[in-house]
Design an enzyme around this catalytic site. Structure first.
Site, PDB file in Angstrom:
ATOM      1  N   SER A 110      -2.150  -8.323   6.600  1.00 15.20           N
ATOM      2  CA  SER A 110      -1.114  -7.899   5.654  1.00 15.20           C
ATOM      3  C   SER A 110      -1.207  -8.695   4.357  1.00 15.20           C
ATOM      4  CB  SER A 110       0.256  -8.032   6.344  1.00 15.20           C
ATOM      5  OG  SER A 110       1.264  -7.477   5.562  1.00 15.20           O
ATOM      6  N   ASP A 161       0.658   3.874   7.647  1.00 14.41           N
ATOM      7  CA  ASP A 161       1.154   2.531   7.329  1.00 14.41           C
ATOM      8  C   ASP A 161       1.791   2.553   5.942  1.00 14.41           C
ATOM      9  OD1 ASP A 161       1.613  -0.097   6.715  1.00 14.41           O
ATOM     10  OD2 ASP A 161      -0.411  -0.806   7.196  1.00 14.41           O
ATOM     11  N   HIS A 192       1.492  -0.531  10.490  1.00 15.58           N
ATOM     12  CA  HIS A 192       1.149  -1.886  10.068  1.00 15.58           C
ATOM     13  C   HIS A 192       1.012  -2.784  11.294  1.00 15.58           C
ATOM     14  CE1 HIS A 192       0.906  -4.110   6.326  1.00 15.58           C
ATOM     15  NE2 HIS A 192       1.591  -5.116   6.843  1.00 15.58           N
TER      16      HIS A 192
HETATM   17  C1  MLT Z   1       3.765  -7.715   3.197  1.00  8.46           C
HETATM   18  O1  MLT Z   1       4.926  -7.603   3.551  1.00  8.46           O
HETATM   19  O2  MLT Z   1       3.114  -8.715   3.459  1.00  8.46           O
HETATM   20  C2  MLT Z   1       3.173  -6.602   2.402  1.00  8.46           C
HETATM   21  O3  MLT Z   1       3.128  -5.460   3.079  1.00  8.46           O
HETATM   22  C3  MLT Z   1       1.839  -6.922   1.865  1.00  8.46           C
HETATM   23  C4  MLT Z   1       1.977  -7.852   0.711  1.00  8.46           C
HETATM   24  O4  MLT Z   1       3.090  -8.031   0.213  1.00  8.46           O
HETATM   25  O5  MLT Z   1       0.942  -8.405   0.304  1.00  8.46           O
END
Ligand code: MLT
Length: 218
Positions: A110, A161, A192
């Site tokens: 992520s 996702d 995700h």
């Molecule tokens: C997260 O919550 O980490 C996002 O989906 C990805 C990011 O902010 O880089």
């Protein structure tokens, strides 16, 4: 080993596990920790040397790698600044731990995947491969492409996702490929996350390249 590199490495909270295979820079997701990132990297490769630093941005009490304006809307200047400081840390850590001759893989989940991708794109000298779980395009429209001809990338995403939309992954894939990187993109059903199948696939991808891929001269 220089004193300067050692001091800089010690000043950045991180975990290190020595290993004689490839080396991995393991980056946690939003709200994760260096322990999570270490565990994921160790599951992918039991023999890798692993460096797992802690993200320096805090959002609502959660550790991250760069600032964002809202979900999926990144502060691109901060992405650049954080990638620059991480590149310096990584160069110092490689020297400090004596692992310059090991192939370096930046990996993460992520937000950690997005930082691994930004690092690979902006500082290709520091990273040989990028292994991204639920990552997306992390840069801006203005980013000028330079060659990435010796970089190999594995993109692992869910087809459904909302946090890493397929259109963004397609943009990322096109830019990496356009810059000469070798990109392997795999899409599973679901959203995700990281599945056990993806961990197995990532391990196979690393092993398949292990014998053929030499580290960049750093
Ligand atoms: C997260 O919550 O980490 C996002 O989906 C990805 C990011 O902010 O880089």
């Amino acid at each position: 080993m220089t004193t300067g590199a050692t001091a800089a490495v010690e000043a950045w909270p991180h975990l290190y596990r020595p290993g004689d295979g490839v080396a991995m820079l393991a980056l946690h997701g939003t709200g994760g920790s260096e322990e999570d990132a270490m565990a994921l990297a160790a599951a992918i490769s039991p023999h890798a040397a692993i460096i797992a630093p802690r993200g320096r941005v805090v959002e609502g009490g959660m550790q991250r790698w760069f600032r964002r304006r809202s979900e999926g809307l990144f502060d691109v200047a901060d992405v650049h600044a954080r990638a620059d400081e991480l590149a310096i840390f990584l160069r110092d850590a490689v020297e400090h731990y004596g692992i310059a001759r090991q192939v370096m893989i930046a990996t993460g989940f992520s937000n950690g995947a997005n930082m691994a991708l930004a690092l690979g794109a902006l500082h290709p000298d520091t990273v040989d491969r990028v292994l991204a779980f639920s990552g997306m395009y992390p840069l801006g429209d203005e980013d000028v492409p330079g060659p990435l001809t010796t970089t190999k990338v594995l993109l692992l995403n869910g087809s459904d996702d909302p946090m890493a939309p397929a259109a963004s992954v397609t943009r990322l894939e096109a830019q990496l490929t356009g810059r000469g990187a070798e990109v392997d993109r795999r899409t599973r059903s679901g959203g995700h996350g990281v599945t056990s199948d993806e961990v197995r696939l990532a391990g196979e991808w690393l092993r398949a390249l292990e014998t053929s891929h030499q580290p960049k001269v750093r």
